[in-house]
Design a protein around this motif. Structure first.
Motif, mmCIF file in Angstrom:
data_model
loop_
_atom_site.group_PDB
_atom_site.id
_atom_site.type_symbol
_atom_site.label_atom_id
_atom_site.label_comp_id
_atom_site.label_asym_id
_atom_site.label_seq_id
_atom_site.Cartn_x
_atom_site.Cartn_y
_atom_site.Cartn_z
ATOM 1 N N LEU A 189 -11.630 -1.241 1.633
ATOM 2 C CA LEU A 189 -10.173 -1.153 1.686
ATOM 3 C C LEU A 189 -9.545 -2.520 1.947
ATOM 4 C CD1 LEU A 189 -9.784 2.175 3.691
ATOM 5 C CD2 LEU A 189 -9.287 1.797 1.258
ATOM 6 N N GLU A 190 -10.175 -3.303 2.796
ATOM 7 C CA GLU A 190 -9.672 -4.648 3.071
ATOM 8 C C GLU A 190 -9.733 -5.513 1.805
ATOM 9 O OE1 GLU A 190 -11.037 -8.540 5.618
ATOM 10 O OE2 GLU A 190 -11.445 -6.565 6.475
ATOM 11 N N LYS A 191 -10.844 -5.452 1.102
ATOM 12 C CA LYS A 191 -10.991 -6.233 -0.131
ATOM 13 C C LYS A 191 -9.991 -5.769 -1.193
ATOM 14 C CE LYS A 191 -15.859 -7.491 0.353
ATOM 15 N NZ LYS A 191 -17.218 -7.328 -0.228
ATOM 16 N N ALA A 192 -9.768 -4.470 -1.268
ATOM 17 C CA ALA A 192 -8.813 -3.944 -2.246
ATOM 18 C C ALA A 192 -7.402 -4.428 -1.917
ATOM 19 C CB ALA A 192 -8.875 -2.419 -2.274
ATOM 20 N N ARG A 193 -7.045 -4.419 -0.638
ATOM 21 C CA ARG A 193 -5.712 -4.875 -0.219
ATOM 22 C C ARG A 193 -5.500 -6.353 -0.514
ATOM 23 N NH1 ARG A 193 -6.841 -1.833 4.601
ATOM 24 N NH2 ARG A 193 -5.814 0.170 4.420
ATOM 25 N N LYS A 194 -6.556 -7.129 -0.346
ATOM 26 C CA LYS A 194 -6.450 -8.579 -0.546
ATOM 27 C C LYS A 194 -6.639 -8.979 -2.011
ATOM 28 C CE LYS A 194 -7.753 -9.870 4.107
ATOM 29 N NZ LYS A 194 -8.681 -10.619 4.959
ATOM 30 N N GLY A 195 -6.863 -7.997 -2.878
ATOM 31 C CA GLY A 195 -7.007 -8.281 -4.296
ATOM 32 C C GLY A 195 -8.371 -8.784 -4.701
ATOM 33 N N ARG A 196 -9.346 -8.680 -3.821
ATOM 34 C CA ARG A 196 -10.701 -9.141 -4.158
ATOM 35 C C ARG A 196 -11.440 -8.132 -5.031
ATOM 36 N NH1 ARG A 196 -12.440 -10.991 1.658
ATOM 37 N NH2 ARG A 196 -14.546 -10.808 0.823
ATOM 38 N N HIS A 197 -10.901 -6.930 -5.100
ATOM 39 C CA HIS A 197 -11.401 -5.921 -6.038
ATOM 40 C C HIS A 197 -10.234 -5.576 -6.963
ATOM 41 C CE1 HIS A 197 -15.369 -5.189 -4.536
ATOM 42 N NE2 HIS A 197 -14.978 -4.675 -3.380
ATOM 43 N N PRO A 198 -10.105 -6.315 -8.059
ATOM 44 C CA PRO A 198 -9.003 -6.026 -8.982
ATOM 45 C C PRO A 198 -9.093 -4.586 -9.512
ATOM 46 C CG PRO A 198 -10.160 -8.034 -9.616
ATOM 47 C CD PRO A 198 -10.956 -7.387 -8.525
ATOM 48 N N ALA A 234 -8.551 -1.818 -8.063
ATOM 49 C CA ALA A 234 -9.145 -0.858 -7.139
ATOM 50 C C ALA A 234 -8.090 -0.010 -6.429
ATOM 51 C CB ALA A 234 -9.992 -1.587 -6.105
ATOM 52 N N GLU A 235 -6.838 -0.161 -6.806
ATOM 53 C CA GLU A 235 -5.755 0.509 -6.090
ATOM 54 C C GLU A 235 -5.934 2.025 -6.041
ATOM 55 O OE1 GLU A 235 -0.906 0.971 -6.086
ATOM 56 O OE2 GLU A 235 -1.838 -0.364 -7.542
ATOM 57 N N ASN A 236 -6.210 2.653 -7.170
ATOM 58 C CA ASN A 236 -6.363 4.114 -7.193
ATOM 59 C C ASN A 236 -7.545 4.574 -6.347
ATOM 60 O OD1 ASN A 236 -4.138 4.476 -8.828
ATOM 61 N ND2 ASN A 236 -5.325 4.553 -10.716
ATOM 62 N N ASP A 237 -8.653 3.854 -6.449
ATOM 63 C CA ASP A 237 -9.816 4.214 -5.641
ATOM 64 C C ASP A 237 -9.529 4.012 -4.156
ATOM 65 O OD1 ASP A 237 -11.450 5.096 -7.666
ATOM 66 O OD2 ASP A 237 -12.472 3.183 -7.936
ATOM 67 N N ALA A 238 -8.784 2.971 -3.812
ATOM 68 C CA ALA A 238 -8.449 2.721 -2.410
ATOM 69 C C ALA A 238 -7.556 3.842 -1.868
ATOM 70 C CB ALA A 238 -7.767 1.365 -2.269
ATOM 71 N N ILE A 239 -6.607 4.271 -2.672
ATOM 72 C CA ILE A 239 -5.728 5.370 -2.250
ATOM 73 C C ILE A 239 -6.533 6.645 -2.051
ATOM 74 C CG2 ILE A 239 -3.851 6.890 -3.015
ATOM 75 C CD1 ILE A 239 -2.670 4.368 -4.429
ATOM 76 N N GLU A 240 -7.402 6.950 -2.996
ATOM 77 C CA GLU A 240 -8.241 8.148 -2.875
ATOM 78 C C GLU A 240 -9.150 8.047 -1.656
ATOM 79 O OE1 GLU A 240 -10.341 8.666 -6.598
ATOM 80 O OE2 GLU A 240 -8.929 10.226 -7.175
ATOM 81 N N LEU A 241 -9.752 6.886 -1.462
ATOM 82 C CA LEU A 241 -10.659 6.699 -0.335
ATOM 83 C C LEU A 241 -9.932 6.910 0.987
ATOM 84 C CD1 LEU A 241 -13.450 5.941 0.741
ATOM 85 C CD2 LEU A 241 -12.729 3.550 0.668
ATOM 86 N N GLU A 242 -8.745 6.348 1.120
ATOM 87 C CA GLU A 242 -7.977 6.552 2.344
ATOM 88 C C GLU A 242 -7.699 8.037 2.574
ATOM 89 O OE1 GLU A 242 -4.680 3.803 1.727
ATOM 90 O OE2 GLU A 242 -5.507 2.546 3.321
ATOM 91 N N GLN A 243 -7.366 8.754 1.514
ATOM 92 C CA GLN A 243 -7.105 10.187 1.636
ATOM 93 C C GLN A 243 -8.375 10.943 2.049
ATOM 94 O OE1 GLN A 243 -4.161 11.695 1.591
ATOM 95 N NE2 GLN A 243 -5.173 13.608 2.098
ATOM 96 N N PHE A 244 -9.494 10.609 1.431
ATOM 97 C CA PHE A 244 -10.755 11.269 1.780
ATOM 98 C C PHE A 244 -11.138 10.991 3.231
ATOM 99 C CE2 PHE A 244 -12.093 10.780 -2.938
ATOM 100 C CZ PHE A 244 -11.377 11.907 -3.272
ATOM 101 N N LEU A 245 -10.912 9.759 3.689
ATOM 102 C CA LEU A 245 -11.224 9.416 5.073
ATOM 103 C C LEU A 245 -10.332 10.195 6.041
ATOM 104 C CD1 LEU A 245 -11.725 5.559 4.714
ATOM 105 C CD2 LEU A 245 -13.512 7.267 5.141
ATOM 106 N N LEU A 246 -9.063 10.333 5.698
ATOM 107 C CA LEU A 246 -8.136 11.098 6.527
ATOM 108 C C LEU A 246 -8.549 12.568 6.578
ATOM 109 C CD1 LEU A 246 -5.528 11.364 8.182
ATOM 110 C CD2 LEU A 246 -4.311 11.654 6.000
ATOM 111 N N GLU A 247 -8.865 13.143 5.438
ATOM 112 C CA GLU A 247 -9.290 14.546 5.389
ATOM 113 C C GLU A 247 -10.576 14.751 6.178
ATOM 114 O OE1 GLU A 247 -9.386 16.430 1.525
ATOM 115 O OE2 GLU A 247 -7.656 15.246 0.882
#
Length: 81
Positions: free
Chosen positions: A42-51, A53-66
């Motif tokens: 998530l940190e790498k996605a936010r900093k643009g180190r994983h171009p 990756a926005e959709n995967d980061a959003i999904e991952l955050e949701q899965f972690l919350l659930e």
């Protein structure tokens, strides 16, 4: 809110199934990006180190919350024996 009665064992089984499925989905995202730590991804996605990756980061955050919510629910069920 409607209340229902559910046997503790059944509730634990259902929540356990959901937790296992969420972990599979989390692992799929991390594997896709060759990562092992969700927070690092998530940190790498936010900093643009994983171009792109926005959709995967959003999904991952949701899965972690659930997952966190399911763990909390499982602990709550354990309190009411």
């Amino acid at each position: 809110m409607t209340q229902i009665r559910l046997e503790k064992a059944v509730a634990e089984e259902l929540i356990g199934f959901k937790l296992r499925r969420l972990q599979e989905l989390i692992n799929q995202i991390l594997s896709r990006w060759n990562e092992t730590d969700p927070n690092l991804f998530l940190e790498k996605a936010r900093k643009g180190r994983h171009p792109n990756a926005e959709n995967d980061a959003i999904e991952l955050e949701q899965f972690l919350l659930e997952s966190q919510q399911a763990h909390t629910l499982l602990k709550t069920i354990g309190q009411y024996q």
